[in-house]
Design an enzyme around this catalytic site. Structure first.
Site, mmCIF file in Angstrom:
data_model
loop_
_atom_site.group_PDB
_atom_site.id
_atom_site.type_symbol
_atom_site.label_atom_id
_atom_site.label_comp_id
_atom_site.label_asym_id
_atom_site.label_seq_id
_atom_site.Cartn_x
_atom_site.Cartn_y
_atom_site.Cartn_z
ATOM 1 N N TYR A 72 -56.820 19.902 -30.498
ATOM 2 C CA TYR A 72 -56.443 18.633 -29.847
ATOM 3 C C TYR A 72 -57.625 17.655 -29.860
ATOM 4 C CZ TYR A 72 -54.709 15.884 -25.773
ATOM 5 O OH TYR A 72 -54.287 14.907 -24.908
ATOM 6 N N LYS A 88 -57.672 13.955 -31.482
ATOM 7 C CA LYS A 88 -57.838 12.817 -30.578
ATOM 8 C C LYS A 88 -59.042 11.949 -30.956
ATOM 9 C CE LYS A 88 -54.371 12.962 -27.726
ATOM 10 N NZ LYS A 88 -53.276 12.002 -28.004
HETATM 11 P P1 NAD Z 1 -45.676 14.119 -21.683
HETATM 12 O O1 NAD Z 1 -45.428 15.496 -22.176
HETATM 13 O O2 NAD Z 1 -45.233 13.787 -20.305
HETATM 14 O O3 NAD Z 1 -45.028 13.077 -22.680
HETATM 15 C C1 NAD Z 1 -45.189 13.185 -24.072
HETATM 16 C C2 NAD Z 1 -43.855 12.879 -24.725
HETATM 17 O O4 NAD Z 1 -44.024 12.936 -26.153
HETATM 18 C C3 NAD Z 1 -42.765 13.883 -24.374
HETATM 19 O O5 NAD Z 1 -41.645 13.232 -23.822
HETATM 20 C C4 NAD Z 1 -42.427 14.542 -25.708
HETATM 21 O O6 NAD Z 1 -41.053 14.896 -25.851
HETATM 22 C C5 NAD Z 1 -42.836 13.480 -26.698
HETATM 23 N N1 NAD Z 1 -43.100 14.026 -28.025
HETATM 24 C C6 NAD Z 1 -43.774 15.149 -28.326
HETATM 25 N N2 NAD Z 1 -43.797 15.335 -29.647
HETATM 26 C C7 NAD Z 1 -43.144 14.296 -30.212
HETATM 27 C C8 NAD Z 1 -42.844 13.920 -31.536
HETATM 28 N N3 NAD Z 1 -43.217 14.675 -32.568
HETATM 29 N N4 NAD Z 1 -42.166 12.774 -31.757
HETATM 30 C C9 NAD Z 1 -41.750 12.012 -30.713
HETATM 31 N N5 NAD Z 1 -41.977 12.344 -29.428
HETATM 32 C C10 NAD Z 1 -42.677 13.461 -29.173
HETATM 33 O O7 NAD Z 1 -47.239 13.848 -21.851
HETATM 34 P P2 NAD Z 1 -48.209 12.696 -21.285
HETATM 35 O O8 NAD Z 1 -49.180 13.341 -20.392
HETATM 36 O O9 NAD Z 1 -47.459 11.527 -20.843
HETATM 37 O O10 NAD Z 1 -49.038 12.357 -22.617
HETATM 38 C C11 NAD Z 1 -48.856 11.192 -23.400
HETATM 39 C C12 NAD Z 1 -50.023 11.055 -24.362
HETATM 40 O O11 NAD Z 1 -51.237 10.882 -23.633
HETATM 41 C C13 NAD Z 1 -50.247 12.260 -25.263
HETATM 42 O O12 NAD Z 1 -50.661 11.814 -26.528
HETATM 43 C C14 NAD Z 1 -51.383 12.986 -24.595
HETATM 44 O O13 NAD Z 1 -52.111 13.793 -25.490
HETATM 45 C C15 NAD Z 1 -52.185 11.828 -24.074
HETATM 46 N N6 NAD Z 1 -53.084 12.153 -22.975
HETATM 47 C C16 NAD Z 1 -52.578 12.470 -21.759
HETATM 48 C C17 NAD Z 1 -53.453 12.783 -20.729
HETATM 49 C C18 NAD Z 1 -52.951 13.085 -19.348
HETATM 50 O O14 NAD Z 1 -53.791 13.251 -18.445
HETATM 51 N N7 NAD Z 1 -51.642 13.165 -19.122
HETATM 52 C C19 NAD Z 1 -54.830 12.793 -20.954
HETATM 53 C C20 NAD Z 1 -55.318 12.442 -22.213
HETATM 54 C C21 NAD Z 1 -54.425 12.116 -23.208
#
Ligand code: NAD
Length: 304
Positions: free
Chosen positions: A164, A168
């Site tokens: 990851y 990223k």
């Molecule tokens: P989440 O799981 O709540 O939402 C992610 C969404 O992406 C899900 O609804 C999932 O179905 C969808 N998804 C996954 N694979 C997919 C694909 N191939 N095509 C289309 N949709 C797809 O996660 P989140 O926490 O809201 O994360 C959103 C983004 O932020 C991600 O890229 C994650 O890595 C990044 N991020 C989140 C955090 C955090 O603290 N939540 C921290 C750093 C980075």
């Protein structure tokens, strides 16, 4: 009073908008007048399964508040189809928020080929494919706002997230170059490293922290960066719980360990270690060090 930040007439594509952060961006953009493509594959957090439910729910929410939205259920690995949904339904594409993501956390030696590949495919390749599909339309319109979603795990590393982290940080590199290539066509690209309680983080965060880190706290910066009035491109921001901060590189003044007639030695590196790693009067570089090296080489030539 300054005008409100609105997106009337703008078309936004938010990937992974069925849950968490993406859902919050999609709802907020629609509330401020954008037509939104709510993309979500609807699978689980490890990349398994598929369902239209997640995207449909958000589209329903937007429409029931009087907003404009359409669902797309394709994986970001099919970038063209996502952009096609925007063009077919709303006739253009102005904003792309690359947000979809999954996790396959494992300590480094336990990461399988599949764990590695799927993370690169969805986070890095997916963002590439979606953005590349949107690019010519943005270029034609002389307008585009793009967000890449990185993570502090990519910026600083995190135990159990080697796959990851690599993807990223790759997104930051991609964003930096798109900011340069997009400049002449008013296409801006920025990177965010958000923190939010979501189904991705619910496995590693205690419930009270999840509660205090609502995804909605990450909305204001993302909307600002996606607006016509945004002043910046090629930047990286860390945020969470209402705190926003810009992140940039720092480069020490360094030391020259070669002489005019030698390549330098490891002993010279050891002798200069303090100087190489001394950040007093450091630079905050926004480009590579080639100009400095050219200057140094010219000096050596002059002295010859
Ligand atoms: P989440 O799981 O709540 O939402 C992610 C969404 O992406 C899900 O609804 C999932 O179905 C969808 N998804 C996954 N694979 C997919 C694909 N191939 N095509 C289309 N949709 C797809 O996660 P989140 O926490 O809201 O994360 C959103 C983004 O932020 C991600 O890229 C994650 O890595 C990044 N991020 C989140 C955090 C955090 O603290 N939540 C921290 C750093 C980075």
């Amino acid at each position: 009073m300054a005008a409100l930040i609105r997106f009337d007439g703008r078309v936004a594509l938010v990937t992974g908008a069925g849950n968490g952060l993406g859902r919050a961006y999609a709802l907020a953009l629609a509330e401020r007048g954008a037509s939104v493509v709510v993309n979500d594959l609807g699978g689980d957090i490890k990349g398994g399964g598929k369902s239209s439910r997640a995207a449909d729910k958000v589209v329903f929410e937007i429409k029931s508040k009087g907003g404009k939205a359409v669902a797309n259920y394709d994986s970001v690995e099919e970038g063209e189809k996502l952009v096609q949904t925007a063009l077919e339904n709303f006739g253009r594409i102005d904003i792309v928020i690359n947000n979809a993501g999954i996790l396959r956390d494992k300590s480094f030696p336990r990461i399988s080929d599949d764990d590695w590949d799927i993370i690169q495919k969805i986070h890095l390749r997916g963002s590439f494919l979606v953005t590349r599909a949107a690019w010519p339309h943005m270029k034609k319109n002389n307008y585009g706002r793009i967000i890449m979603t990185a993570s502090t795990s990519g910026l600083y590393g995190n135990f159990g997230q080697a796959n990851y982290s690599a993807a990223k940080l790759g997104l930051l590199g991609l964003s930096n170059t798109l900011a340069i290539e997009g400049k002449k066509n008013n296409i801006f690209c920025n990177t965010i490293a958000p923190l939010a309680g979501s189904r991705l983080t619910s496995t590693v965060m205690p419930p009270d922290l999840i509660e205090g880190l609502k995804p909605d706290y990450n909305v204001p910066l993302v909307l600002y960066l996606c607006h016509d009035s945004s002043p910046t491109s090629g930047d990286c921001f860390e945020m969470g719980a209402g705190w926003i901060s810009q992140v940039r590189f720092e480069r020490s003044k360094g030391a020259v360990v070669r002489t005019r007639d030698s390549f330098g030695t490891p002993e010279a590196v050891r002798e200069n270690w303090e100087k190489i790693t001394d950040f007093t009067d450091s630079d905050k570089p926004t480009r590579g060090n080639t100009p400095f090296l050219v200057e140094m080489l010219n000096k050596f030539k002059e002295e010859a």
